[in-house]
Design an enzyme around this catalytic site. Structure first.
Site, PDB file in Angstrom:
ATOM      1  N   LYS A   5       5.209   0.984  13.842  1.00 17.30           N
ATOM      2  CA  LYS A   5       5.116  -0.105  12.847  1.00 17.30           C
ATOM      3  C   LYS A   5       5.536   0.541  11.531  1.00 17.30           C
ATOM      4  O   LYS A   5       4.729   1.422  10.953  1.00 17.30           O
ATOM      5  CB  LYS A   5       3.617  -0.485  12.832  1.00 17.30           C
ATOM      6  CG  LYS A   5       3.240  -1.758  12.062  1.00 17.30           C
ATOM      7  CD  LYS A   5       1.997  -1.828  11.235  1.00 17.30           C
ATOM      8  CE  LYS A   5       1.840  -1.183  10.000  1.00 17.30           C
ATOM      9  NZ  LYS A   5       2.656  -1.913   8.940  1.00 17.30           N
ATOM     10  N   GLY A  36       4.703  -5.908  10.874  1.00 19.93           N
ATOM     11  CA  GLY A  36       3.664  -6.735  10.363  1.00 19.93           C
ATOM     12  C   GLY A  36       2.827  -5.910   9.208  1.00 19.93           C
ATOM     13  O   GLY A  36       3.171  -4.711   8.944  1.00 19.93           O
ATOM     14  N   ASP A  37       1.752  -6.165   8.623  1.00 17.76           N
ATOM     15  CA  ASP A  37       0.987  -5.697   7.665  1.00 17.76           C
ATOM     16  C   ASP A  37      -0.125  -4.770   8.132  1.00 17.76           C
ATOM     17  O   ASP A  37      -0.384  -4.409   9.193  1.00 17.76           O
ATOM     18  CB  ASP A  37       0.294  -6.696   6.595  1.00 17.76           C
ATOM     19  CG  ASP A  37      -0.904  -7.379   7.298  1.00 17.76           C
ATOM     20  OD1 ASP A  37      -1.239  -7.003   8.439  1.00 17.76           O
ATOM     21  OD2 ASP A  37      -1.425  -8.288   6.637  1.00 17.76           O
ATOM     22  N   GLY A  38      -0.423  -3.696   7.187  1.00 23.26           N
ATOM     23  CA  GLY A  38      -1.446  -2.758   7.627  1.00 23.26           C
ATOM     24  C   GLY A  38      -2.742  -3.260   8.162  1.00 23.26           C
ATOM     25  O   GLY A  38      -3.483  -2.863   9.163  1.00 23.26           O
ATOM     26  N   GLY A  40      -3.832  -6.237   9.167  1.00 22.84           N
ATOM     27  CA  GLY A  40      -3.609  -6.974  10.437  1.00 22.84           C
ATOM     28  C   GLY A  40      -3.045  -6.200  11.635  1.00 22.84           C
ATOM     29  O   GLY A  40      -4.006  -5.545  12.352  1.00 22.84           O
ATOM     30  N   VAL A  41      -1.795  -5.803  11.829  1.00 20.19           N
ATOM     31  CA  VAL A  41      -1.041  -5.069  12.699  1.00 20.19           C
ATOM     32  C   VAL A  41      -1.573  -3.577  12.737  1.00 20.19           C
ATOM     33  O   VAL A  41      -1.850  -3.081  13.828  1.00 20.19           O
ATOM     34  CB  VAL A  41       0.161  -5.192  12.723  1.00 20.19           C
ATOM     35  CG1 VAL A  41       0.969  -4.190  13.749  1.00 20.19           C
ATOM     36  CG2 VAL A  41       0.792  -6.601  12.644  1.00 20.19           C
ATOM     37  N   GLY A  42      -1.669  -2.907  11.665  1.00 21.16           N
ATOM     38  CA  GLY A  42      -1.690  -1.631  11.659  1.00 21.16           C
ATOM     39  C   GLY A  42      -3.503  -1.367  12.016  1.00 21.16           C
ATOM     40  O   GLY A  42      -3.640  -0.499  13.044  1.00 21.16           O
ATOM     41  N   GLU A  80       0.542  12.769   7.822  1.00 18.59           N
ATOM     42  CA  GLU A  80       1.179  13.301   6.786  1.00 18.59           C
ATOM     43  C   GLU A  80       0.808  12.443   5.451  1.00 18.59           C
ATOM     44  O   GLU A  80       1.515  11.291   5.302  1.00 18.59           O
ATOM     45  CB  GLU A  80       2.724  13.482   6.995  1.00 18.59           C
ATOM     46  CG  GLU A  80       3.401  14.444   5.981  1.00 18.59           C
ATOM     47  CD  GLU A  80       4.067  13.702   5.031  1.00 18.59           C
ATOM     48  OE1 GLU A  80       4.878  14.363   4.363  1.00 18.59           O
ATOM     49  OE2 GLU A  80       3.847  12.598   4.345  1.00 18.59           O
TER      50      GLU A  80
END
Length: 304
Positions: A5, A36-38, A40-42, A80
């Site tokens: 992602k 997708g965005d963090g 939501g998808v993240g 990281e």
């Protein structure tokens, strides 16, 4: 198998990478690209029980949230994260600092987690260094990244321009002086001028927080012990640099800097050499043997 992602702000490179793997014949399902965005998808990826491990590159703030998300399913997390790397120029190699600011600002418009954005030079030669840095920055040409004459392109977003503006303002309020740059470039787009700040001490906001833009802080030190003390006075520890004609002295200084990677008279990255952070700059190592091991499971089988 893996799921990639990318950041929603730079999705294209990942899409090209997925096309290359497909053309190379990688079986369906071995590599999966999800855009997708963090929030939501993240988040969905980091909490899902079928995900065994999360490897994340990004900000410390996001890394902390990902670690919390992964804790409920006790999945491994490899990170990281942010950096505020020091460049220490020892008294016998001060002249090398003249191009240090340009090297940071012109590398992806300062958007590199390992870039040496804190530059430490002897206090009694600081004025000389700042003049040299300012002169070297005259060669910078801000413009379209597709123009071969451009030496520095834009930052990633309007929000990042605003972050650069805010930290320059905070730095000045805390006693810093703008030597060059310090403001949005006079052209359409997300451009910020390459900026050199004359910073009075390591407590300045510009020296403590990762800005992620073309802004460097130049700080004077009384002696080498003072330089080492300030270099380690940070919550981050991703990379670092020591420059000196006396290689033994430079190496001795480098050994005392608490950071995951340290470069002595060099900037080196190799697929065979691992890198990663300590403190709030991350967990684990990328590349090299250590980087491969991070993605492997060990199963012990005893036969009777």
């Amino acid at each position: 198998t893996m799921i990639l992602k990318p950041s929603e702000e730079c999705p294209t490179c990942a899409a090209i990478f997925a096309e290359i793997l497909d053309a190379a014949g990688v079986p369906a399902g071995v590599f999966n690209l999800v855009q997708g965005d963090g929030p939501g998808v993240g988040v969905a990826l980091t909490v899902h029980p079928d995900v065994d491990m999360v490897s994340f590159t990004g900000s410390t703030r996001a890394g902390i949230q990902i670690a919390k998300n992964a804790a409920d399913t006790v999945k491994r997390v490899h990170q990281e994260l942010g950096g505020k790397s020091a460049q220490i120029f020892l008294p016998d190699r001060v002249e090398a600092a003249y191009t240090a600011a340009m090297g940071v600002c012109l590398a992806h418009a300062g958007q590199g987690c390992v870039l040496g954005t804190r530059i430490f030079v002897p206090q009694d030669r600081k004025a000389e260094v700042l003049e040299g840095m300012k002169a070297s920055m005259a060669y910078a040409k801000i413009g379209d990244s597709t123009d071969p004459t451009t030496t520095m392109g834009p930052v990633i977003s309007e929000a990042q321009v605003g972050r650069c503006e805010r930290y320059v303002r905070l730095a000045v309020e805390a006693g810093a002086t703008v030597v060059s740059g310090g403001k949005r470039a006079d052209r359409p787009g997300f451009f910020f001028e390459p900026t050199i700040l004359d910073v009075p001490d390591n407590k300045n906001p510009s020296a403590q927080d990762e800005i992620f833009g073309p802004v460097v802080s130049v700080i004077g030190y009384r002696d080498v012990e003072h330089a080492i003390e300030m270099a380690n006075d940070t919550s981050l520890g991703l990379s670092g640099y020591v420059f000196g004609k006396d290689a033994r002295q430079a190496l001795d200084v480098a050994k005392r800097i608490r950071t995951g990677t340290i470069n002595v008279n060099a900037f080196f990255a190799s697929a065979n050499s691992s890198s990663g952070g300590v403190k709030m700059s991350g967990i684990g190592r990328e590349r090299g043997v250590e980087g491969i091991r991070a993605f492997q499971d060990v199963q012990v089988m005893n036969l009777g």
